[in-house]
Enzyme design. Structure first.
Site, short mmCIF file in Angstrom:
data_model
loop_
_atom_site.label_atom_id
_atom_site.label_comp_id
_atom_site.label_asym_id
_atom_site.label_seq_id
_atom_site.Cartn_x
_atom_site.Cartn_y
_atom_site.Cartn_z
N GLN A 23 0.80 -1.22 0.00
CA GLN A 23 0.00 0.00 0.00
C GLN A 23 0.84 1.28 0.00
O GLN A 23 0.34 2.33 -0.40
CB GLN A 23 -0.96 0.00 1.19
CG GLN A 23 -2.03 -1.08 1.07
CD GLN A 23 -2.95 -1.14 2.27
OE1 GLN A 23 -2.62 -1.75 3.28
NE2 GLN A 23 -4.10 -0.49 2.18
N ARG A 80 3.72 -0.08 13.01
CA ARG A 80 3.48 -1.39 12.41
C ARG A 80 3.61 -1.26 10.89
O ARG A 80 2.90 -0.46 10.27
CB ARG A 80 2.08 -1.88 12.78
CG ARG A 80 1.70 -3.15 12.07
CD ARG A 80 0.32 -3.66 12.48
NE ARG A 80 0.03 -4.87 11.73
CZ ARG A 80 -1.03 -5.05 10.95
NH1 ARG A 80 -1.97 -4.13 10.86
NH2 ARG A 80 -1.18 -6.17 10.29
N HIS A 125 1.25 -9.27 4.53
CA HIS A 125 0.07 -8.40 4.36
C HIS A 125 -0.32 -8.48 2.88
O HIS A 125 -0.32 -7.48 2.16
CB HIS A 125 0.38 -6.98 4.82
CG HIS A 125 -0.82 -6.14 5.16
ND1 HIS A 125 -0.99 -5.53 6.39
CD2 HIS A 125 -1.93 -5.81 4.44
CE1 HIS A 125 -2.14 -4.84 6.39
NE2 HIS A 125 -2.73 -5.01 5.23
N ASN A 169 -1.58 -10.85 8.34
CA ASN A 169 -2.61 -9.85 8.50
C ASN A 169 -3.93 -10.39 7.92
O ASN A 169 -4.01 -10.67 6.72
CB ASN A 169 -2.25 -8.55 7.77
CG ASN A 169 -3.32 -7.49 7.94
OD1 ASN A 169 -3.53 -7.00 9.04
ND2 ASN A 169 -4.04 -7.16 6.86
N GLU A 170 -4.91 -10.54 8.77
CA GLU A 170 -6.28 -10.82 8.35
C GLU A 170 -6.45 -12.04 7.44
O GLU A 170 -6.77 -11.91 6.25
CB GLU A 170 -6.88 -9.59 7.67
CG GLU A 170 -6.83 -8.34 8.53
CD GLU A 170 -7.59 -7.17 7.93
OE1 GLU A 170 -7.92 -7.21 6.74
OE2 GLU A 170 -7.86 -6.21 8.66
N ASN A 310 -7.68 -6.46 14.28
CA ASN A 310 -8.06 -5.31 13.43
C ASN A 310 -9.57 -5.15 13.50
O ASN A 310 -10.31 -6.13 13.30
CB ASN A 310 -7.69 -5.55 11.96
CG ASN A 310 -6.19 -5.49 11.72
OD1 ASN A 310 -5.42 -5.20 12.64
ND2 ASN A 310 -5.79 -5.76 10.50
N TYR A 312 -12.93 -2.31 12.60
CA TYR A 312 -13.39 -1.05 12.02
C TYR A 312 -14.83 -0.71 12.35
O TYR A 312 -15.17 0.45 12.56
CB TYR A 312 -13.22 -1.07 10.49
CG TYR A 312 -11.78 -0.98 10.07
CD1 TYR A 312 -10.98 -2.12 10.00
CD2 TYR A 312 -11.20 0.23 9.78
CE1 TYR A 312 -9.65 -2.05 9.64
CE2 TYR A 312 -9.85 0.32 9.42
CZ TYR A 312 -9.09 -0.82 9.36
OH TYR A 312 -7.77 -0.73 9.02
N GLU A 371 -5.10 -2.52 14.04
CA GLU A 371 -5.67 -1.56 13.09
C GLU A 371 -7.01 -1.10 13.59
O GLU A 371 -7.81 -1.90 14.10
CB GLU A 371 -5.90 -2.19 11.70
CG GLU A 371 -4.67 -2.36 10.85
CD GLU A 371 -4.99 -2.96 9.48
OE1 GLU A 371 -6.10 -2.71 8.95
OE2 GLU A 371 -4.12 -3.65 8.94
N TRP A 415 -5.04 2.87 11.94
CA TRP A 415 -4.86 2.70 10.50
C TRP A 415 -5.38 3.96 9.83
O TRP A 415 -6.55 4.25 9.97
CB TRP A 415 -5.61 1.47 9.99
CG TRP A 415 -5.41 1.30 8.51
CD1 TRP A 415 -6.13 1.87 7.50
CD2 TRP A 415 -4.35 0.57 7.88
NE1 TRP A 415 -5.59 1.53 6.28
CE2 TRP A 415 -4.50 0.73 6.49
CE3 TRP A 415 -3.27 -0.20 8.35
CZ2 TRP A 415 -3.62 0.15 5.56
CZ3 TRP A 415 -2.42 -0.79 7.44
CH2 TRP A 415 -2.61 -0.61 6.06
N TRP A 423 -6.36 -0.92 -1.80
CA TRP A 423 -6.65 -2.17 -2.49
C TRP A 423 -7.58 -1.96 -3.70
O TRP A 423 -7.29 -1.11 -4.54
CB TRP A 423 -7.18 -3.22 -1.49
CG TRP A 423 -6.23 -3.38 -0.33
CD1 TRP A 423 -6.43 -2.98 0.97
CD2 TRP A 423 -4.89 -3.93 -0.35
NE1 TRP A 423 -5.31 -3.25 1.74
CE2 TRP A 423 -4.36 -3.84 0.95
CE3 TRP A 423 -4.08 -4.50 -1.34
CZ2 TRP A 423 -3.08 -4.28 1.31
CZ3 TRP A 423 -2.80 -4.94 -1.00
CH2 TRP A 423 -2.32 -4.83 0.31
C1 GBH Z 1 -7.82 -3.64 6.61
O1 GBH Z 1 -8.82 -4.58 6.31
C2 GBH Z 1 -6.53 -3.95 5.90
O2 GBH Z 1 -5.66 -4.68 6.74
C3 GBH Z 1 -5.84 -2.72 5.38
O3 GBH Z 1 -4.81 -3.10 4.51
C4 GBH Z 1 -6.85 -1.80 4.75
O4 GBH Z 1 -6.27 -0.70 4.10
C5 GBH Z 1 -7.79 -1.34 5.82
O5 GBH Z 1 -8.42 -2.43 6.39
C6 GBH Z 1 -8.91 -0.42 5.35
O6 GBH Z 1 -9.80 -1.10 4.53
O7 GBH Z 1 -16.11 -4.00 0.04
O8 GBH Z 1 -18.10 -4.80 1.14
O9 GBH Z 1 -16.48 -6.39 0.32
C7 GBH Z 1 -10.03 -4.34 6.96
C8 GBH Z 1 -11.06 -5.39 6.73
C9 GBH Z 1 -12.48 -6.42 5.16
C10 GBH Z 1 -12.57 -4.09 5.38
C11 GBH Z 1 -13.11 -6.32 3.80
C12 GBH Z 1 -13.21 -3.96 4.01
C13 GBH Z 1 -14.49 -5.05 2.34
C14 GBH Z 1 -15.96 -5.00 2.43
N1 GBH Z 1 -11.70 -5.23 5.44
N2 GBH Z 1 -13.94 -5.15 3.69
S1 GBH Z 1 -16.72 -5.06 0.87
#
Ligand code: GBH
Length: 512
Positions: A23, A80, A125, A169-170, A310, A312, A371, A415, A423
Site C-alpha cells: 500500500q 506497524r 500483508h 494480516n487478516e 483489526n 473497524y 488496526e 490505521w 486495495w
Molecule cells: C484492513 O482490512 C486492511 O488490513 C488494510 O490493509 C486496509 O487498508 C484497511 O483495512 C482499510 O480497509 O467492500 O463490502 O467487500 C479491513 C477489513 C475487510 C474491510 C473487507 C473492508 C471489504 C468489504 N476489510 N472489507 S466489501
C-alpha cells in the site's frame, strides 16, 4: 454505550500507527524485487478503481525519512509495517535471497529504533510472490514450508532489531476476498464451496510453523513476541428481542475460524457443525471443512504470544435461509445492512463488546489492536473532523473495556499513517492521518487535523477528567459541535447517523 469515560491506560501502553508494504512502498521493480500477486492483479484491466496500482504508491521505499518524520509528529511509541515477501525472496523461495531488500528493512528498523519507535513487523500483508501463486499459492500445501523458510530468513536477519512480530494480516480477507469473492488478488471466485477452507487450513498451519520456528530457534536469544492479526467486525443482533438474531450473530465466521484453532485448539464446534450441516443439506457425504489431525491440533494450539485484532465497524446480524447452496456465504449467517459502497459504519460501542468477547472466549489474552481507523473520499479537506470523532469515540470505548471490563489491552494502532493504495478502490478512499498529494510528483505528506488530536490522546495516555483541572496534554473541543459544522460529510452517511449516533443524531436531525 453513549457515556464518555475518563481515565488512563496502563503505563506501558503501546500507541502506534500502521501501514503495509504494497500500500505504501512503490518501487515495484527496484533493486531486484520480484513480482507479487498484487502487482499482477493491479495491472489486470478492470480490477482496481481508476486503474490505480502500487507501482509508486507513497514511494515509501525512497522516502523513509519523510515517513519517520511523520511518525515523530504523531509521537507514536510503535510503528506497524509489513515486509514485501518478493522484495526479500523474489521467486518466493530461499534459492536466492535479495540482500538489497533486506538492507532496506534493516535501515528502516535502525531509523525507527534511533527515533525511539518500537517496530511491529507483519510478515504477510497479502503480497504473495507471483511465482508461488503460479504453483497454486495458498491452495498448495507446500506453501507451509515456503512460509516457514521465509519466516526463518526474517527472524535470522531482522530479528535482533524486532520485538513484535505478526505472521499474517487478516486471514479472513486473504481467504474470502482473495479466494471467494475474487475482489482481491489472486482474484479467484470459481470454487466458493471448498477453496476458502483449503486456503484457510494452509494459512493456519503456516502461521503455526512460523511461530514454532521463532519459539525453537530465536525466542531465547531475541526475546520477542510472535502472533497473528485477525480482523473482526462486531456482529450485533439486529433485533435485540429475537433469539434467532442472537444466534445469527454468534454464527458469523470471522474471528473464531482462526482464533479457535490457535487460542483454544481445533476448529470450533460451531464452525464444524455449520459447514457439515450445509454440506449434508447439499447432498454431500462429508463436510467441506478439512480436519486437523490430533497432532496438528496440538501443534497449532497455543501458537500465540498476544491477540492481534483489526477492527473497524459493527454489522447487524439476522438469520437468512440459503437453502442448499454450497457456498461459503451460506455456511454462516453473515449478513448486514448495506449502504451503497460504504462498508464502514461508525459503531464505537461494538469495539468494547468485541474486546470483552475476546477476553471471555480466549481466556483473557493480552490484546493489541493492530488496526482501527476511518476513511474519506471526494474532495480533500485537511480538517478531518470525522476522523477525530472516530478516534475519540473508539479509543474511549477501548478505555472502558480496559477500566470497566478488565480486558487485558496492551496496545492500540491507528490505521493508517498515510493515504495509500486502498486495495480494490485504489486511491479513492483515504484512511491516512497524513494526506499524500498525488498530483505532486514528490508525493508530500501533510498532516490532517486528526494528527494533533490523536497525538494528544497519546500524550495523555487516555482521557483525563476535565474536572481534575486544566490538562497540559489535552484540550478537547466537544466533537458534537465540530460535527455540526461538518454536516455535509455526515449527509453521505445519513442512515448511519440515524442508526448509530444517537443521541447525537437527534441533534443533527434538529440541525437539518
Ligand atoms: C484492513 O482490512 C486492511 O488490513 C488494510 O490493509 C486496509 O487498508 C484497511 O483495512 C482499510 O480497509 O467492500 O463490502 O467487500 C479491513 C477489513 C475487510 C474491510 C473487507 C473492508 C471489504 C468489504 N476489510 N472489507 S466489501
Amino acid at each position: 454505550r453513549q457515556m464518555y469515560h475518563y481515565g488512563n491506560f496502563s503505563q506501558n501502553f503501546l500507541w502506534g500507527v500502521s501501514s503495509s508494504a504494497y500500500q505504501i512502498e512503490g518501487a515495484w521493480r527496484e533493486d531486484g524485487k520480484g513480482l507479487s500477486i498484487w502487482d499482477k492483479f493491479t495491472h489486470t484491466p478492470g480490477k482496481i478503481s481508476e486503474h490505480d496500482t502500487g507501482d509508486v504508491a507513497c514511494n515509501s521505499y525512497n522516502k523513509m525519512e519523510d515517513d519517520i518524520a511523520a511518525l515523530k509528529k504523531v509521537k507514536v511509541s510503535h510503528y506497524r509495517f509489513s515486509i514485501s515477501w518478493p522484495r526479500i525472496l523474489p521467486d518466493g523461495t530461499t534459492k536466492y535471497i535479495n540482500q538489497a531488500g533486506l538492507n532496506y528493512y534493516k535501515k528502516l528498523l535502525d531509523s525507527l529504533i534511533a527515533a525511539n519507535i518500537e517496530p511491529q513487523v507483519t510478515l504477510y500483508h497479502w503480497d504473495l510472490p507471483q511465482a508461488l501463486q503460479d504453483v497454486g499459492g495458498w491452495e498448495n500445501e507446500t506453501i507451509i514450508e515456503r512460509f516457514k523458510e521465509y519466516a526463518d530468513v526474517l527472524f535470522e536477519n531482522l530479528g535482533p532489531k524486532v520485538k513484535l512480530w505478526i505472521t499474517f494480516n487478516e486471514p479472513f480477507v486473504i481467504t474470502v476476498l482473495g479466494h471467494v469473492q475474487g475482489a482481491h488478488a489472486p482474484g479467484l471466485n470459481d470454487r466458493p464451496d471448498t477453496l476458502p477452507y483449503i486456503v484457510g487450513h494452509n494459512i493456519i498451519k503456516s502461521h503455526a510453523e512460523a511461530w514454532h520456528v521463532y519459539n525453537d530457534k530465536y525466542r531465547a536469544s531475541q526475546g520477542g513476541l510472535v502472533s497473528i492479526t485477525v480482523n473482526s467486525d462486531w456482529a450485533e443482533p439486529r433485533n435485540p428481542y429475537k433469539q434467532e438474531d442472537y444466534e445469527a450473530a454468534r454464527n458469523v465466521f470471522y474471528l473464531g475460524w482462526w482464533a479457535h484453532p490457535i487460542f483454544n485448539g481445533d476448529y470450533s464446534p460451531l464452525v464444524k457443525k455449520s459447514v457439515l450441516d450445509q454440506s449434508l443439506a447439499g447432498g454431500l457425504t462429508k463436510s467441506r471443512l478439512p480436519e486437523f489431525t490430533p497432532e496438528e491440533i496440538k501443534r497449532i494450539n497455543g501458537t500465540y504470544d498476544y491477540f492481534g485484532l483489526n477492527h473497524y465497524c459493527s454489522v447487524l446480524a439476522f438469520p437468512v435461509d440459503f437453502g442448499t447452496t454450497q457456498h461459503f456465504e451460506a455456511d454462516s449467517d453473515r449478513t448486514w445492512l448495506e449502504t451503497g459502497s460504504v462498508w464502514l459504519r461508525m459503531t464505537p460501542f461494538g469495539l468494547r463488546r468485541l474486546l470483552k468477547f475476546i477476553k471471555d472466549e480466549y481466556r483473557n489474552p493480552p490484546i493489541i489492536i493492530t488496526e482501527n481507523g476511518v476513511s474519506e473520499n471526494g474532495p480533500v479537506d485537511l480538517n478531518d473532523v470525522h476522523r477525530k470523532y472516530y478516534y475519540e469515540k473508539y479509543i474511549n470505548q477501548v478505555l472502558k473495556a480496559y477500566l470497566l471490563d478488565d480486558v487485558n489491552i496492551i496496545g492500540y494502532t491507528a490505521w493508517s499513517l498515510l493515504d495509500n493504495l486502498e486495495w480494490g478502490v485504489g486511491y479513492t478512499e483515504r484512511f491516512g492521518l497524513f494526506y499524500v498529494n498525488r498530483t505532486d510528483p514528490d508525493l508530500p505528506r501533510t498532516p490532517k487535523a486528526s494528527v494533533s488530536y490523536y497525538s494528544s490522546i497519546i500524550s495523555c495516555n487516555g482521557f483525563p477528567d476535565p474536572a481534575s483541572g486544566p490538562q497540559e496534554c489535552w484540550n478537547p473541543t466537544p466533537t458534537i459541535r465540530l460535527i455540526a459544522a461538518h454536516f455535509r460529510f455526515l449527509r453521505q452517511h445519513w442512515d448511519i447517523v440515524i442508526n448509530w449516533m444517537s443521541p447525537e443524531s437527534e441533534y443533527i436531525i434538529q440541525l437539518q
